[in-house]
Design a protein around this motif. Structure first.
Motif, short mmCIF file in Angstrom:
data_model
loop_
_atom_site.label_atom_id
_atom_site.label_comp_id
_atom_site.label_asym_id
_atom_site.label_seq_id
_atom_site.Cartn_x
_atom_site.Cartn_y
_atom_site.Cartn_z
N CYS A 48 -15.51 -10.40 -9.53
CA CYS A 48 -16.42 -11.46 -9.11
C CYS A 48 -15.79 -12.54 -8.22
CB CYS A 48 -17.07 -12.10 -10.33
SG CYS A 48 -17.77 -10.87 -11.45
N PRO A 49 -14.54 -12.95 -8.47
CA PRO A 49 -13.98 -14.00 -7.61
C PRO A 49 -13.86 -13.58 -6.14
CG PRO A 49 -12.75 -13.88 -9.65
CD PRO A 49 -13.66 -12.70 -9.64
N VAL A 50 -13.83 -12.28 -5.87
CA VAL A 50 -13.61 -11.82 -4.49
C VAL A 50 -14.67 -12.36 -3.55
CG1 VAL A 50 -13.42 -9.80 -2.99
CG2 VAL A 50 -12.46 -9.72 -5.29
N GLY A 51 -15.90 -12.45 -4.02
CA GLY A 51 -17.00 -12.84 -3.14
C GLY A 51 -17.26 -14.33 -3.02
N PHE A 52 -16.50 -15.16 -3.75
CA PHE A 52 -16.77 -16.59 -3.75
C PHE A 52 -15.70 -17.40 -3.02
CE2 PHE A 52 -19.77 -15.21 -6.86
CZ PHE A 52 -20.81 -16.12 -6.75
N ASP A 53 -16.06 -17.89 -1.84
CA ASP A 53 -15.20 -18.78 -1.07
C ASP A 53 -15.05 -20.09 -1.84
OD1 ASP A 53 -15.37 -20.08 2.37
OD2 ASP A 53 -13.75 -20.04 0.89
N LEU A 54 -13.80 -20.55 -1.97
CA LEU A 54 -13.55 -21.82 -2.66
C LEU A 54 -13.06 -22.89 -1.68
CD1 LEU A 54 -11.72 -20.46 -5.86
CD2 LEU A 54 -14.16 -20.92 -5.55
N GLY A 55 -12.76 -22.47 -0.44
CA GLY A 55 -12.19 -23.38 0.54
C GLY A 55 -10.72 -23.10 0.81
N GLN A 56 -10.22 -22.00 0.23
CA GLN A 56 -8.81 -21.63 0.39
C GLN A 56 -8.49 -21.17 1.81
OE1 GLN A 56 -10.96 -19.50 -1.48
NE2 GLN A 56 -11.15 -18.25 0.37
N ASP A 57 -7.18 -21.16 2.15
CA ASP A 57 -6.72 -20.54 3.39
C ASP A 57 -6.61 -19.03 3.22
OD1 ASP A 57 -4.83 -23.42 3.53
OD2 ASP A 57 -6.15 -22.85 5.19
N VAL A 58 -6.13 -18.60 2.07
CA VAL A 58 -5.89 -17.16 1.84
C VAL A 58 -6.25 -16.78 0.41
CG1 VAL A 58 -4.18 -15.29 1.97
CG2 VAL A 58 -3.93 -17.28 3.46
N LYS A 59 -6.88 -15.62 0.25
CA LYS A 59 -7.06 -15.02 -1.08
C LYS A 59 -5.87 -14.10 -1.34
CE LYS A 59 -12.12 -15.05 -0.97
NZ LYS A 59 -13.30 -14.31 -0.46
N VAL A 60 -5.26 -14.25 -2.50
CA VAL A 60 -4.13 -13.40 -2.89
C VAL A 60 -4.56 -12.54 -4.07
CG1 VAL A 60 -1.76 -13.36 -3.76
CG2 VAL A 60 -2.46 -15.10 -2.08
N GLY A 61 -4.47 -11.22 -3.92
CA GLY A 61 -4.87 -10.29 -4.97
C GLY A 61 -3.67 -9.83 -5.77
N MET A 62 -3.78 -9.88 -7.11
CA MET A 62 -2.64 -9.53 -7.95
C MET A 62 -2.98 -8.38 -8.88
SD MET A 62 -0.69 -12.21 -10.37
CE MET A 62 0.92 -11.90 -11.06
N PHE A 63 -2.19 -7.30 -8.77
CA PHE A 63 -2.27 -6.19 -9.71
C PHE A 63 -1.03 -6.24 -10.60
CE2 PHE A 63 -5.84 -4.24 -7.68
CZ PHE A 63 -5.69 -4.46 -6.32
N SER A 64 -1.01 -5.45 -11.68
CA SER A 64 0.20 -5.38 -12.48
C SER A 64 0.48 -3.94 -12.90
CB SER A 64 0.14 -6.31 -13.70
OG SER A 64 -0.72 -5.80 -14.69
N ALA A 65 1.74 -3.63 -13.09
CA ALA A 65 2.19 -2.26 -13.32
C ALA A 65 1.67 -1.67 -14.63
CB ALA A 65 3.71 -2.19 -13.28
N THR A 66 1.19 -2.51 -15.54
CA THR A 66 0.69 -1.98 -16.81
C THR A 66 -0.79 -1.60 -16.74
OG1 THR A 66 0.39 -4.30 -17.46
CG2 THR A 66 2.32 -3.17 -18.35
N GLU A 67 -1.44 -1.89 -15.62
CA GLU A 67 -2.88 -1.61 -15.49
C GLU A 67 -3.16 -0.20 -14.97
OE1 GLU A 67 -3.54 -6.26 -14.22
OE2 GLU A 67 -4.12 -4.70 -12.80
N GLY A 68 -2.12 0.50 -14.51
CA GLY A 68 -2.34 1.82 -13.92
C GLY A 68 -2.34 1.72 -12.40
N ASP A 69 -1.94 2.80 -11.73
CA ASP A 69 -1.75 2.76 -10.27
C ASP A 69 -3.05 2.95 -9.47
OD1 ASP A 69 -0.08 5.82 -10.94
OD2 ASP A 69 -2.16 5.64 -10.25
N ASP A 70 -4.18 3.16 -10.15
CA ASP A 70 -5.43 3.43 -9.44
C ASP A 70 -6.28 2.18 -9.17
OD1 ASP A 70 -7.36 4.75 -12.30
OD2 ASP A 70 -6.14 2.95 -12.07
N LYS A 71 -5.75 1.00 -9.50
CA LYS A 71 -6.58 -0.20 -9.37
C LYS A 71 -6.95 -0.56 -7.93
CE LYS A 71 -7.25 -0.28 -13.60
NZ LYS A 71 -7.11 1.22 -13.61
#
Ligand SMILES: Nc1nc2c(ncn2[C@@H]2O[C@H](COP(=O)(O)OP(=O)(O)OP(=O)(O)O)[C@@H](O)[C@H]2O)c(=O)[nH]1
Ligand SMILES: Nc1nc2c(ncn2[C@@H]2O[C@H](COP(=O)(O)OP(=O)(O)OP(=O)(O)O)[C@@H](O)[C@H]2O)c(=O)[nH]1
Ligand SMILES: [Mg+2]
Ligand SMILES: [Mg+2]
Ligand SMILES: [Zn+2]
Ligand SMILES: [Zn+2]
Lengths: 211, 211
Positions: A117-140
């Motif tokens: 959900c946060p992907v679609g909501f502009d907050l006024g930022q310069d850049v959106k940074v997406g964070m994955f983690s190695a325990t979630e699986g490589d298909d994310k």
């Protein structure tokens, strides 16, 4: 739709206010427990002397993240979104009002733990940074292409756990590249400190380019 | 609001259709990569001979989860929700139409990886099951009280990784209990098989109570 249009108007006001104050802003988006707060704890430690960094932490409930971050900086505010699934521009505007923007070089917004959900909501930022983690699986990345398309930078956290989990880093990188060729990806660990220098350099450069 | 009301009407139709067919249904809700599919792989293996189990897998994109589960049962269908953040009752109704409900005792819906949005959307299930994992941190129940309040059962997966992560199981259990005293909690590992017998017993009982 109307909610989104209203949000974007407020986001543009936030963007204007941040630029007036000379504050660079990033919107950090990742799953619950991907390590956003842990990364920000390390980031505040490392950048503390070069850049004045503030954090706006969003969660449905609790002030636990703000409490953790307050140990590293006075410039922290917690927003509780209640039964919502993402920060919106109005909540960020309120959070900004309780921060001293004139004292900051960089504002990091830790969004609610949610890859979607946060992907679609502009907050006024310069850049959106997406964070994955190695325990979630490589298909994310493959399962979350919109985040990959929207982000200016992707992070893979918890690389220290790679020996313990069935995570194919090559496949992960290929999936990222096939959705968006050339998007920057930093592989790091908020626990061991691996890759944090690259992340901090990226942040410093962003602040210098967009002061 | 109107969208929710429409959804609930379709959910009630689904519920009716499932009960007519004598199919018990659970709605499995958990973060991206918490181990939902891995748990269902093990579950299909263990229950295969006692119960006829079908799975409806929801994801924004890819058929990877359905592909994994198809190795264990022919009764699998993948729903791609696109730019949405949760399965809705209409999508589940369509998924049900491509399954042979008369052949099933149990239908497990693996919701889109998301701890928040699926909580509010009735799909026609008998029980919502909330899944946390030991790599996400012990504060997730406190941060997601609505899931704890809505679930009929909570799972803590990846307990095999407890030696490697700073997860306070006592604090986790206390937080769960203070939101909802007495809610059943099963601690398990989809990798080592720990706790899976308890989970399968719970499923069998549910099917016997609501055939
Ligand atoms: N091994 C390892 N564990 C990590 C790393 N980063 C975070 N963790 C652990 O992951 C869990 C979650 O970390 P948080 O920093 O609370 O994650 P978060 O993304 O801020 O969580 P929410 O804000 O609730 O969505 C904690 O137990 C951390 O110690 C890492 O790089 N390596
Ligand atoms: N160590 C350990 N790893 C696990 C366990 N369960 C799942 N995993 C790993 O966690 C990662 C994600 O597992 P999935 O089954 O794809 O998780 P998921 O919840 O279905 O993910 P989405 O459907 O994409 O939300 C994979 O690398 C699994 O091998 C567990 O009990 N222990
Ligand atoms: Mg956090
Ligand atoms: Mg899955
Ligand atoms: Zn949402
Ligand atoms: Zn949603």
């Amino acid at each position: 739709e109307n909610v989104l249009k209203l949000n974007d108007e407020v986001a543009q006001q936030n963007r204007h206010q941040l630029r007036e104050a000379g504050v660079t802003c990033i919107n950090l988006i990742g799953s619950p427990g991907s390590g956003k707060t842990a990364l920000l704890e390390r980031t505040l430690e490392m950048l503390g002397s070069d850049l004045a960094v503030g954090v706006l932490a969003g969660d449905m409930a609790t002030t636990r993240d703000a409490n953790r971050l307050a140990a590293f900086t006075p410039h922290v505010v917690q927003i509780n979104v209640g039964k919502s699934c993402h920060l919106d521009a109005n909540q960020v505007r309120q959070g900004m009002n309780s921060l001293d923007l004139t004292a900051l070089d960089l504002l990091i917004i830790e969004n609610v733990g949610n890859l979607i959900c946060p992907v679609g909501f502009d907050l006024g930022q310069d850049v959106k940074v997406g964070m994955f983690s190695a325990t979630e699986g490589d298909d994310k990345p493959a399962k979350h292409p919109y985040l990959v398309l929207e982000a200016g930078l992707l992070l893979l956290n918890k690389i220290d756990l790679l020996p313990h989990v069935p995570f194919d880093v090559t496949r992960f990188r290929e999936d990222v590249g096939s959705i968006r060729e050339g998007i920057p990806l930093i592989e790091l660990s908020a626990v061991t400190g691996d890759g944090l220098d690259v992340w901090c350099t990226w942040l410093r450069r962003l602040c210098n380019e967009r002061p």
